[in-house]
Design an enzyme around this catalytic site. Structure first.
Site, PDB file in Angstrom:
ATOM      1  N   GLY A   7      23.022 -48.048 -36.615  1.00 51.60           N
ATOM      2  CA  GLY A   7      22.954 -46.878 -37.445  1.00 51.60           C
ATOM      3  C   GLY A   7      24.021 -46.405 -38.214  1.00 51.60           C
ATOM      4  O   GLY A   7      24.235 -45.184 -38.757  1.00 51.60           O
ATOM      5  N   MET A  82      13.104 -52.715 -38.150  1.00 49.07           N
ATOM      6  CA  MET A  82      12.829 -54.241 -37.923  1.00 49.07           C
ATOM      7  C   MET A  82      11.369 -54.434 -37.735  1.00 49.07           C
ATOM      8  O   MET A  82      10.712 -55.323 -37.216  1.00 49.07           O
ATOM      9  CB  MET A  82      13.522 -55.174 -36.888  1.00 49.07           C
ATOM     10  CG  MET A  82      14.999 -55.000 -37.430  1.00 49.07           C
ATOM     11  SD  MET A  82      15.174 -55.678 -39.064  1.00 49.07           S
ATOM     12  CE  MET A  82      15.170 -57.240 -38.812  1.00 49.07           C
ATOM     13  N   ILE A  84       7.252 -54.409 -39.480  1.00 47.10           N
ATOM     14  CA  ILE A  84       6.648 -54.024 -40.863  1.00 47.10           C
ATOM     15  C   ILE A  84       5.733 -52.800 -40.600  1.00 47.10           C
ATOM     16  O   ILE A  84       4.904 -52.756 -39.674  1.00 47.10           O
ATOM     17  CB  ILE A  84       5.618 -55.237 -41.125  1.00 47.10           C
ATOM     18  CG1 ILE A  84       6.616 -56.505 -41.375  1.00 47.10           C
ATOM     19  CG2 ILE A  84       4.503 -55.020 -42.154  1.00 47.10           C
ATOM     20  CD1 ILE A  84       5.939 -57.893 -41.472  1.00 47.10           C
ATOM     21  N   HIS A 101      18.272 -52.641 -48.362  1.00 51.09           N
ATOM     22  CA  HIS A 101      18.238 -54.233 -48.098  1.00 51.09           C
ATOM     23  C   HIS A 101      19.737 -54.836 -48.445  1.00 51.09           C
ATOM     24  O   HIS A 101      19.989 -54.811 -49.684  1.00 51.09           O
ATOM     25  CB  HIS A 101      17.031 -54.687 -48.824  1.00 51.09           C
ATOM     26  CG  HIS A 101      16.800 -56.325 -48.493  1.00 51.09           C
ATOM     27  ND1 HIS A 101      16.069 -56.764 -47.344  1.00 51.09           N
ATOM     28  CD2 HIS A 101      17.021 -57.373 -49.042  1.00 51.09           C
ATOM     29  CE1 HIS A 101      16.114 -57.930 -47.074  1.00 51.09           C
ATOM     30  NE2 HIS A 101      16.661 -58.680 -48.207  1.00 51.09           N
ATOM     31  N   GLU A 134       3.537 -51.649 -50.017  1.00 45.36           N
ATOM     32  CA  GLU A 134       2.711 -52.374 -49.142  1.00 45.36           C
ATOM     33  C   GLU A 134       3.592 -53.636 -48.616  1.00 45.36           C
ATOM     34  O   GLU A 134       2.966 -54.322 -47.746  1.00 45.36           O
ATOM     35  CB  GLU A 134       1.504 -52.491 -49.249  1.00 45.36           C
ATOM     36  CG  GLU A 134       0.940 -50.720 -49.118  1.00 45.36           C
ATOM     37  CD  GLU A 134      -0.673 -50.582 -49.482  1.00 45.36           C
ATOM     38  OE1 GLU A 134      -1.446 -51.639 -49.198  1.00 45.36           O
ATOM     39  OE2 GLU A 134      -0.982 -49.619 -50.064  1.00 45.36           O
TER      40      GLU A 134
HETATM   41  C1  GRF Z   1      21.908 -52.897 -43.322  1.00 49.12           C
HETATM   42  O1  GRF Z   1      22.596 -53.756 -43.399  1.00 49.12           O
HETATM   43  C2  GRF Z   1      20.384 -52.664 -43.899  1.00 49.12           C
HETATM   44  O2  GRF Z   1      20.690 -53.165 -45.222  1.00 49.12           O
HETATM   45  C3  GRF Z   1      19.706 -53.700 -43.187  1.00 49.12           C
HETATM   46  O3  GRF Z   1      19.798 -53.506 -41.869  1.00 49.12           O
HETATM   47  C4  GRF Z   1      20.906 -53.018 -41.674  1.00 49.12           C
HETATM   48  C5  GRF Z   1      21.069 -51.870 -40.862  1.00 49.12           C
HETATM   49  O4  GRF Z   1      22.391 -51.453 -40.550  1.00 49.12           O
HETATM   50  N1  GRF Z   1      18.131 -53.781 -43.594  1.00 49.12           N
HETATM   51  P1  GRF Z   1      22.790 -49.937 -39.738  1.00 49.12           P
HETATM   52  O5  GRF Z   1      21.749 -49.830 -38.661  1.00 49.12           O
HETATM   53  O6  GRF Z   1      22.498 -48.725 -40.642  1.00 49.12           O
HETATM   54  O7  GRF Z   1      24.062 -50.126 -39.171  1.00 49.12           O
END
Ligand code: GRF
Length: 196
Positions: A7, A82, A84, A101, A134
Site C-alpha cells: 500500500g 494481483m 485479473i 505498472h 480488458e
Molecule cells: C507497485 O510497484 C505497482 O507498480 C505494482 O505493484 C506495486 C504495489 O506496491 N503494480 P504498493 O502496494 O503500492 O506498495
C-alpha cells in the site's frame, strides 16, 4: 482503491494535499494486505473481498462492484491488485479506472516486470500509469517516467528506485483523472490545461 500489497502507493495518495481527503475506501483481495492497515490508520473504509467465496471471476467482480457502489466511488485506482478483473467490471469503469505498472509498457507486462527488466539487461526501465481496459497492462497510457537501471541492481534495489517515482507519478495521474483533464482518443491520452 484496489490493492493487494503493502500500500505504499495508497500512502502517496493519502499524503497528497488534493487527493488525501477524497479516497472513498480501499478494497483488497488479501485480508493481510498492508494497504488495508494503512487505510484503517487513515480512517478510510477498508474492505476485504474474499475471492474464495466466489465460484468465478464474474461473481467476484460483481462483489467488488457492490463494494465500490457502497463506498460511492467515482473512480477506481489500482495499485498492485494481483487479480485479473472481470470484463463487466472493467467496462463499467471505462475511462475512470487507472493502474500503475513498474515498467515502461508495452515492455514487461505481467506479474514480474522488475525481474524481467533486469533479466533482459535493459539500462532504462520505469513506471507507467494507464487507463484499464480488458487486457492486462494494456490500456491507454496516461503518464510514464523513466528510471535507470544501475550496476549492481537486484530486484529489490531497482523496485525501490521505481517506487520512489511511482509515489509522485501516481498522485499526478490520479489528479488529472479526477479533475476531468484526460481526453482519450484511441490509444492516445491528451492532458487538458497546463500545470499539474
Ligand atoms: C507497485 O510497484 C505497482 O507498480 C505494482 O505493484 C506495486 C504495489 O506496491 N503494480 P504498493 O502496494 O503500492 O506498495
Amino acid at each position: 482503491m484496489l490493492a493487494s500489497g503493502a500500500g505504499s502507493n495508497l500512502q502517496a495518495l493519502l499524503d497528497d494535499d488534493v487527493l488525501g481527503s477524497r479516497i472513498a475506501g480501499v478494497v483488497s483481495d488479501r485480508e493481510a494486505a498492508g494497504a488495508l492497515d494503512r487505510a484503517r490508520l487513515a480512517r478510510v473504509p477498508a474492505r476485504y473481498a474474499n475471492p474464495m467465496e466466489h465460484e468465478d471471476r464474474a461473481s467476484f467482480g460483481r462483489s467488488v462492484s457492490a463494494v465500490l457502489d457502497e463506498l460511492r466511488a467515482t473512480h477506481v485506482v489500482l495499485a498492485g491488485f494481483m487479480r485479473i478483473l472481470d470484463a463487466d467490471l472493467v467496462r463499467a469503469w471505462e475511462g475512470r479506472m487507472l493502474n500503475i505498472h513498474p515498467s515502461l509498457l508495452p515492455a514487461f507486462p505481467g506479474a514480474t516486470p522488475v525481474r524481467d527488466a533486469l533479466d533482459w539487461g535493459v539500462k532504462v526501465t520505469g513506471v507507467t500509469v494507464h487507463l484499464v481496459d480488458e487486457q492486462v497492462d494494456h490500456g491507454p497510457i496516461v503518464l510514464q517516467e523513466a528510471v535507470p537501471v544501475v550496476e549492481g541492481d537486484d530486484e529489490s534495489t531497482l523496485h525501490a528506485r521505481i517506487q520512489r517515482v511511482e509515489h509522485t507519478l501516481y498522485p499526478r495521474a490520479v489528479r488529472l483523472l479526477v479533475e476531468g483533464r484526460l481526453k482519450v482518443e484511441g490509444r492516445r491520452v491528451h492532458t487538458l490545461g497546463t500545470g499539474q
